[in-house]
Scaffold this active site. Structure first.
Site, PDB file in Angstrom:
ATOM      1  N   ASP A  63     -11.793 -27.772 -23.784  1.00  0.00           N
ATOM      2  CA  ASP A  63     -10.911 -26.863 -23.056  1.00  0.00           C
ATOM      3  C   ASP A  63      -9.480 -27.070 -23.535  1.00  0.00           C
ATOM      4  O   ASP A  63      -8.902 -28.151 -23.360  1.00  0.00           O
ATOM      5  CB  ASP A  63     -11.022 -27.126 -21.551  1.00  0.00           C
ATOM      6  CG  ASP A  63     -10.157 -26.179 -20.742  1.00  0.00           C
ATOM      7  OD1 ASP A  63     -10.475 -24.986 -20.696  1.00  0.00           O
ATOM      8  OD2 ASP A  63      -9.147 -26.642 -20.177  1.00  0.00           O
ATOM      9  N   THR A  96      -5.943 -20.102 -23.625  1.00  0.00           N
ATOM     10  CA  THR A  96      -4.860 -20.996 -24.055  1.00  0.00           C
ATOM     11  C   THR A  96      -5.005 -21.379 -25.527  1.00  0.00           C
ATOM     12  O   THR A  96      -4.020 -21.414 -26.260  1.00  0.00           O
ATOM     13  CB  THR A  96      -4.849 -22.275 -23.202  1.00  0.00           C
ATOM     14  OG1 THR A  96      -6.153 -22.840 -23.199  1.00  0.00           O
ATOM     15  CG2 THR A  96      -4.439 -21.989 -21.791  1.00  0.00           C
ATOM     16  N   THR A  97      -6.237 -21.658 -25.963  1.00  0.00           N
ATOM     17  CA  THR A  97      -6.454 -22.034 -27.366  1.00  0.00           C
ATOM     18  C   THR A  97      -6.079 -20.884 -28.287  1.00  0.00           C
ATOM     19  O   THR A  97      -5.428 -21.084 -29.324  1.00  0.00           O
ATOM     20  CB  THR A  97      -7.926 -22.440 -27.590  1.00  0.00           C
ATOM     21  OG1 THR A  97      -8.268 -23.479 -26.663  1.00  0.00           O
ATOM     22  CG2 THR A  97      -8.145 -22.944 -28.998  1.00  0.00           C
ATOM     23  N   ASP A 389     -12.564 -21.491 -15.740  1.00  0.00           N
ATOM     24  CA  ASP A 389     -12.265 -20.428 -16.703  1.00  0.00           C
ATOM     25  C   ASP A 389     -13.002 -19.143 -16.328  1.00  0.00           C
ATOM     26  O   ASP A 389     -12.425 -18.047 -16.335  1.00  0.00           O
ATOM     27  CB  ASP A 389     -12.678 -20.851 -18.117  1.00  0.00           C
ATOM     28  CG  ASP A 389     -11.715 -21.869 -18.715  1.00  0.00           C
ATOM     29  OD1 ASP A 389     -10.643 -22.082 -18.127  1.00  0.00           O
ATOM     30  OD2 ASP A 389     -12.042 -22.453 -19.766  1.00  0.00           O
TER      31      ASP A 389
END
Length: 546
Positions: A63, A96-97, A389
């Site tokens: 994550d 976010t990644t 998520d």
């Protein structure tokens, strides 16, 4: 720094460091790229995990938000990139990644433009134009799925892929959809305000469930109280059910044993009147934020009331949302209208020495609990992150109703349209817009690389599919070739993509606008007279006088 007469003028303290122009920009870009590289291999269903070690504790996760939050980063520019990721996580809960990878690639492409003597202001302007164009392209390819439950399940499954919990994906995706639907009408900023996740080591993943109520990690205050209450009438008390201690200055003098008995009877009468008020209002379950004394426990047990003390403020707020009860400050003012309702309140043993109180069957519950079972704490924590998520993205789609295909399809289309847009411009901004297009394509490129496919071949095939008008075609993780993502059920919320590009562009432009880094010299702490030079931070104790 030289003055007009050629005599140097010193404006900074000795020991200060200053980097200007391209040197400063290159070092800033290098720091941002390092952050992006740290999470790049975690992207996608076949992304790798990271082990984060803090002391004796280790966290294994892929994550992106968790990885960046746990990393001990010192460089100010790297911290700026982490803040962007945090903003993405707070705003959307996923992506976010993606945001960090695009930001890192935007800066890498900007570095090449700086080497070609393209001014940072021109690059910033081009990136802003490209970001606006990308938002328009994404909005144009969005699909409206309002009221489509099957689309919500697909959204949840896509968010969970690659989290190492595929064996429970169907079960957890259904739980996330049910939970999101239950709280969708409440416009809370954080889903944590409405959904409580309870982790119970042991048992099967299939035992995981959603409870339309709240699980309170407490046990009843007395074994004499009933363990199970059906058709519960719930009271939430902010105060206490014990006599307040006297102030330090207060003093009571009792000279006669008879007076002592009278005093104790008076104390008991106060507690009894409080319990009578609770029962008169109709409550048979009490959750108290503070203490419940022994006398109050005895009275409550005799009257068949289940009570729990030292319940956290957060749990009380969730219980209010679930049961419809109001928080009561003064027990003597409680009325039937202040009470909430639940079909069942029961204390259950969930481990060898651990009990919890389950509040279930709350009608129109605006807060729910999700109970997760797993073989280990590490696995449970990763399940919780994946579920978080999924909950966030499902809630986004319920509220907006818009989705886009996954698998890198939106990025390929955005890159193609950006190159077409760049060809209509005459200034140097077109170079920045083309660089933006290349940076966005880092997502499908990374997906292919992480899955073990040749990234160049996969990207070329995806470009060909997009050029042929197949806008919903993205990278198939099974074959490494283009496939219809809508047909395969690989979809993502529109908001995740638009926010990721917005966040990445803002981060990149913020870094590029810095052309001067001044690091002031840190003042060294010097020992005071009489202090040890090895431990001068410790306060000096006065010497005793004999």
């Amino acid at each position: 720094m030289a003055g007009l007469s050629g005599v140097p003028i010193i404006i900074l303290k000795e020991g200060s460091k200053r980097e200007t122009g391209k040197d400063a920009q290159r070092k800033n870009i290098l720091a941002a790229k390092a952050v992006a590289e740290a999470v790049r291999t975690t992207l996608g269903p076949k992304g790798m995990d990271k082990m984060l070690i803090s002391g004796e504790e280790a966290t294994v996760t892929n994550d992106g938000a968790t990885i960046l939050r746990e990393m001990d980063i010192e460089h100010p520019v790297a911290k700026m990139i982490v803040e962007v990721a945090k903003a993405q996580d707070d705003e959307i809960g996923d992506g976010t990644t993606t945001a960090v990878i695009i930001a890192g690639k935007l800066l890498e492409k900007a570095e090449a433009l700086l080497d070609q003597d393209v001014h940072p202001t021109v690059i910033v302007q081009g990136y802003k134009q490209a970001a606006a164009c990308a938002q328009s392209v994404l909005a144009g390819m969005a699909i409206d799925v309002s009221g489509d439950d099957s689309a919500l399940l697909k959204i949840a499954q896509t968010a969970m892929r690659g989290k190492g919990i595929e064996i429970a994906m169907d079960k957890l995706s259904q739980i996330s959809v049910d939970a999101a639907r239950a709280v969708a009408g409440f416009e809370g900023k954080d889903i944590e305000e409405n959904v409580k996740t309870v982790l119970i080591p042991g048992g099967s993943i299939e035992d995981s469930s959603i409870n339309y109520g709240i699980v309170v990690e407490k046990e009843r205050t007395s074994l004499e109280m009933p363990k199970r209450i059906e058709k519960a009438r719930v009271m939430l008390l902010e105060g206490t059910l014990e006599l307040k201690k006297l102030d330090t200055d207060a003093k009571i003098t009792i000279n006669d044993a008879k007076n002592l008995a009278t005093f104790k009877e008076g104390e008991e009468q106060v507690i009894k009147s409080q319990i009578d008020a609770i029962v008169k209002a109709g409550a048979n379950v009490v959750f108290c934020e503070k203490g419940i004394g022994v006398t109050a426990q005895n009275y409550l047990a005799r009257l068949g009331v289940l009570a729990a003390r030292r319940v956290s403020r957060e749990d009380l707020k969730m219980l209010a949302l679930a049961t419809g009860a109001r928080l009561v400050g003064d027990v003597m003012t409680v009325t039937p209208r202040d009470l909430g309702s639940a079909a069942l309140v029961e204390e259950r043993k969930i481990a060898k020495d651990k009990h919890m109180i389950f509040v279930e069957g709350c009608e129109k519950a605006k807060a729910v609990s999700i109970i997760l079972h797993g073989v280990s704490e590490q696995f449970l924590e990763e399940m919780e992150r994946a579920l978080d998520d999924a909950l966030n993205v499902v809630l986004d789609v319920i509220r907006s109703g818009k989705i886009v295909p996954g698998g890198g399809a939106p990025e390929i289309l955005v890159a193609e349209r950006l190159r077409q847009y760049a060809s209509t411009l005459q200034g140097r901004e077109q170079l920045a817009i083309r660089a933006f297009a290349d940076a966005v394509e880092a997502i499908p490129l990374t997906l292919a690389e992480n899955a073990g496919f040749d990234p160049v071949d996969s990207l070329a095939a995806l470009r060909a599919s997009s050029g042929a008008g197949k806008q919903s075609f993205g990278l198939s993780i099974a074959t490494g070739k283009p496939a219809d993502m809508l047909a395969q059920g690989v979809v993502e919320p529109l908001k995740v993509k638009t926010q990721a590009i917005k966040s990445a562009a803002e981060a990149a432009t913020m870094v590029l606008r810095v052309d001067d880094v001044i690091a002031a010299k840190q003042e060294e702490m010097k020992p005071k007279p009489g202090q040890s030079p090895h431990d001068y931070t410790m306060p000096q104790m006065p010497m005793p006088h004999y």
